[in-house]
Design a protein around this motif. Sequence first.
Motif, short mmCIF file in Angstrom:
data_model
loop_
_atom_site.label_atom_id
_atom_site.label_comp_id
_atom_site.label_asym_id
_atom_site.label_seq_id
_atom_site.Cartn_x
_atom_site.Cartn_y
_atom_site.Cartn_z
N ASP A 42 0.91 -1.30 -0.02
CA ASP A 42 0.02 0.20 -0.11
C ASP A 42 0.79 1.25 -0.01
OD1 ASP A 42 -2.50 -1.47 0.16
OD2 ASP A 42 -2.17 -1.84 2.22
N ARG A 43 1.93 1.26 1.11
CA ARG A 43 2.81 2.44 1.17
C ARG A 43 3.53 2.63 -0.36
NH1 ARG A 43 5.00 5.12 5.44
NH2 ARG A 43 3.03 4.58 6.46
N PHE A 44 4.14 1.43 -1.08
CA PHE A 44 4.90 1.50 -2.10
C PHE A 44 4.17 1.94 -3.26
CE2 PHE A 44 7.20 -0.62 -5.59
CZ PHE A 44 8.74 -0.06 -5.43
N VAL A 45 3.00 1.58 -3.66
CA VAL A 45 1.97 2.10 -4.59
C VAL A 45 1.59 3.35 -4.41
CG1 VAL A 45 1.26 -0.29 -5.27
CG2 VAL A 45 -0.01 1.06 -4.11
N HIS A 46 1.27 4.01 -3.14
CA HIS A 46 0.92 5.28 -3.06
C HIS A 46 2.09 6.45 -3.05
CE1 HIS A 46 -2.61 3.29 -1.01
NE2 HIS A 46 -2.93 3.55 -2.25
N THR A 47 3.31 5.68 -3.42
CA THR A 47 4.31 6.82 -3.77
C THR A 47 4.72 6.74 -5.21
OG1 THR A 47 5.52 5.64 -1.64
CG2 THR A 47 6.84 7.07 -3.31
N SER A 48 4.44 8.05 -5.60
CA SER A 48 4.37 8.16 -7.35
C SER A 48 5.73 7.65 -7.84
CB SER A 48 4.35 9.65 -7.54
OG SER A 48 4.40 9.82 -8.77
N GLY A 49 5.73 7.17 -9.02
CA GLY A 49 6.71 6.43 -9.78
C GLY A 49 7.32 5.19 -9.45
N LYS A 50 6.72 4.61 -8.48
CA LYS A 50 7.23 3.14 -8.38
C LYS A 50 6.69 2.30 -9.35
CE LYS A 50 9.53 4.17 -4.74
NZ LYS A 50 11.04 4.21 -4.62
N VAL A 51 5.29 2.37 -9.63
CA VAL A 51 4.71 1.40 -10.59
C VAL A 51 4.05 1.82 -11.71
CG1 VAL A 51 2.50 0.12 -10.50
CG2 VAL A 51 3.53 0.00 -8.16
N TYR A 52 4.19 1.13 -12.79
CA TYR A 52 3.99 1.49 -14.13
C TYR A 52 2.45 2.22 -14.01
CZ TYR A 52 2.21 1.28 -18.95
OH TYR A 52 1.80 1.68 -20.27
N PRO A 189 9.96 -3.38 0.02
CA PRO A 189 10.06 -1.91 0.62
C PRO A 189 10.71 -0.91 -0.26
CG PRO A 189 11.24 -3.17 2.01
CD PRO A 189 10.86 -4.17 0.98
N GLY A 190 11.44 -1.46 -1.31
CA GLY A 190 12.14 -0.66 -2.32
C GLY A 190 13.44 -0.15 -1.74
N TYR A 191 14.24 -1.04 -1.01
CA TYR A 191 15.71 -0.75 -0.77
C TYR A 191 16.61 -1.24 -1.92
CZ TYR A 191 14.59 -0.48 4.10
OH TYR A 191 14.08 -0.03 5.38
N SER A 192 17.46 -0.11 -2.17
CA SER A 192 18.42 -0.68 -3.13
C SER A 192 19.69 -0.71 -2.45
CB SER A 192 19.09 0.67 -4.11
OG SER A 192 17.69 1.00 -4.71
N ASP A 193 20.51 -2.43 -2.54
CA ASP A 193 21.52 -2.82 -1.67
C ASP A 193 22.92 -2.32 -2.34
OD1 ASP A 193 22.74 -4.08 0.19
OD2 ASP A 193 21.90 -6.13 -0.52
N ALA A 194 23.16 -1.13 -2.28
CA ALA A 194 24.55 -0.87 -2.60
C ALA A 194 25.88 -1.36 -1.91
CB ALA A 194 24.80 0.64 -2.43
N PRO A 195 25.77 -1.52 -0.67
CA PRO A 195 26.81 -2.13 0.15
C PRO A 195 26.61 -3.68 0.16
CG PRO A 195 25.46 -1.22 1.78
CD PRO A 195 24.95 -0.92 0.51
N GLY A 196 25.65 -4.33 -0.43
CA GLY A 196 25.41 -5.82 -0.65
C GLY A 196 25.41 -6.54 0.43
N PHE A 437 -3.08 -7.39 -10.41
CA PHE A 437 -2.20 -6.41 -10.41
C PHE A 437 -0.78 -7.09 -10.27
CE2 PHE A 437 0.58 -3.91 -7.50
CZ PHE A 437 0.86 -2.60 -8.26
N GLU A 438 -0.10 -6.59 -11.21
CA GLU A 438 1.26 -7.44 -11.63
C GLU A 438 2.28 -6.54 -11.06
OE1 GLU A 438 2.19 -10.15 -12.15
OE2 GLU A 438 4.31 -10.02 -12.67
N TRP A 439 2.37 -6.40 -9.68
CA TRP A 439 3.29 -5.52 -9.10
C TRP A 439 3.89 -4.12 -9.77
CZ3 TRP A 439 2.43 -7.45 -4.53
CH2 TRP A 439 2.22 -8.70 -4.52
N ALA A 440 5.06 -4.21 -9.90
CA ALA A 440 5.64 -2.75 -10.67
C ALA A 440 5.01 -2.59 -12.04
CB ALA A 440 7.15 -2.92 -10.66
#
Length: 493
Positions: A42-52, A189-196, A437-440
């Motif tokens: 819910d939080r992710f999709v209500h953030t603009s630009g996350k889903v097609y 939840p949309g984390y990008s894992d830079a340090p791995g 709803f096919e996610w992103a």
Amino acid sequence: GSSDGKFLYGKFPDDFIWSSATSSYQIEGAWDVDGKGESIWDRFVHTSGKVYNNDTGDVACESYYNYKTDVQLLKELGVSHYRFSVSWPRVLPNGTINDINEKGITYYNNLIDELLANDIKPMLTLYHWDLPQKLEDHGGWLNETTNDHFNDYARLCFQRFGDRVSLWITFNEPWIIVRHGYGYGIFAPGYSDAPGTKTYIAGHNLLKAHAKAWHTYDDEFRATQKGTIGITLNTGWSEPRNASIPSDVEAAERAMQFDFGWFAHPIYYGDYPDVMKWQVGNKSEAQNLTESRLPKFTPAEIESIKGTSDFMGLNFYGAGLTFNDDNNPVGPPGYDNDKATAGAIDPAWPVSGSDWLKVTPFGMRSVLNWIYTTYPNPPIYVTENGVSDRPSSKENGISDEARTFYYRHYIDEMLKAIKLDGVNVVGYTAWSLMDNFEWASGYRERFGLHWVDYDSPNKTRTAKDSAKAYSKIIADNGFIDEPVSTTPVSGVA
Ligand code: PNW
């Protein structure tokens, strides 16, 4: 068992299970109705630009209201089972057992009762990605206390639904959860894992949470409820790009271990695959880290994780061609760099509506055989298999020859794995019962056996041609007709 390309006619075992699947967030809608709490999706999709198209699951197929229609679709298909998921925040709005939402429980009770009244057995997934946002606020799967909350939630489901549900899946696709959610950042939840590191920590906690819930079922419910409980893992099939190049063969096996073995190896043998420990350990050392980025299990954890799946749930969609990628070490530290493989496709493979999915039936037989030989011959449920398209109209969407081709051929390769290779496949599940709803990718990519008219007030469902083809396979329990043309047709409708 590699495929010779010829279509095999024959029947599945008499007790073979036919099913279709959905998941809570993808179909239910009613995202803030009747006391449901917010989830990370819910939080992710209500953030603009996350889903097609900024699509959301706020409404989706409204299965919260239309579940009786859904059950009729299943009945029409002729399946014996339905795989659905429970939305954790619908039954526990803040994620913890301190606040039970009885209206949420009632929804799933009604669905289960409706299924049973129609002779359809529920296969219940506890976690298909909709973590309560309140738990995410406390670190989500990066915080080990989430495991205890998951265990409480699982126990509640066993208590409330276990008198009528005897097939349980703890997690759907931990690989997607941690790579897409904590590595690439394209799913909640949309984390990008830079340090791995986040990817591996989240994966570590998911494995421990899974084992904990399995033990809760085993200790407190199995004797009375007599059900089975397992996990669903996804993997592509990694075919060596060139079978006569040893580094390609090695890379393909390494990719299978990084994708599937990461979670399956602990479940069958207690710990991560050696090749993963080796790769992540060496690369961590090259970064001058004092410890591997891959967390370690204690001996007690190894003992408690080993043997915690009564069956293996497999989600399989397609194959790729894999080769060694020694250039990857110069990339940022993390999973892909640790894995050090790259992928290609054969341009002859039919495409689908999803970039990552190529129509490769041979991969089904290959992956089933790989599981059969890599692990101690577990019973396998194919818990998802299917294909997307992006039709330009309802008419095109319903005449879905490409999907019918896909199902016939993937199911046939599964038949070969059973009949010719002796793999213990006990059930098959088509993804999905209906477009959703096919996610992103939002609503653009359709995976359904049924067309959903999102503009209509009741989100009308209409059987596609593939639904009729799947029904016939179920009714015949296999393929009993005279041979028909097996020429591939284009993947995109
Ligand atoms: C699965 N990939 O997800 C999920 O379990 C379903 O919820 C989903 O709708 C279905 O497959 C179709 O995508 C996947 O990128 C998502 O390889 C992405 C991938 C694989 C599976």
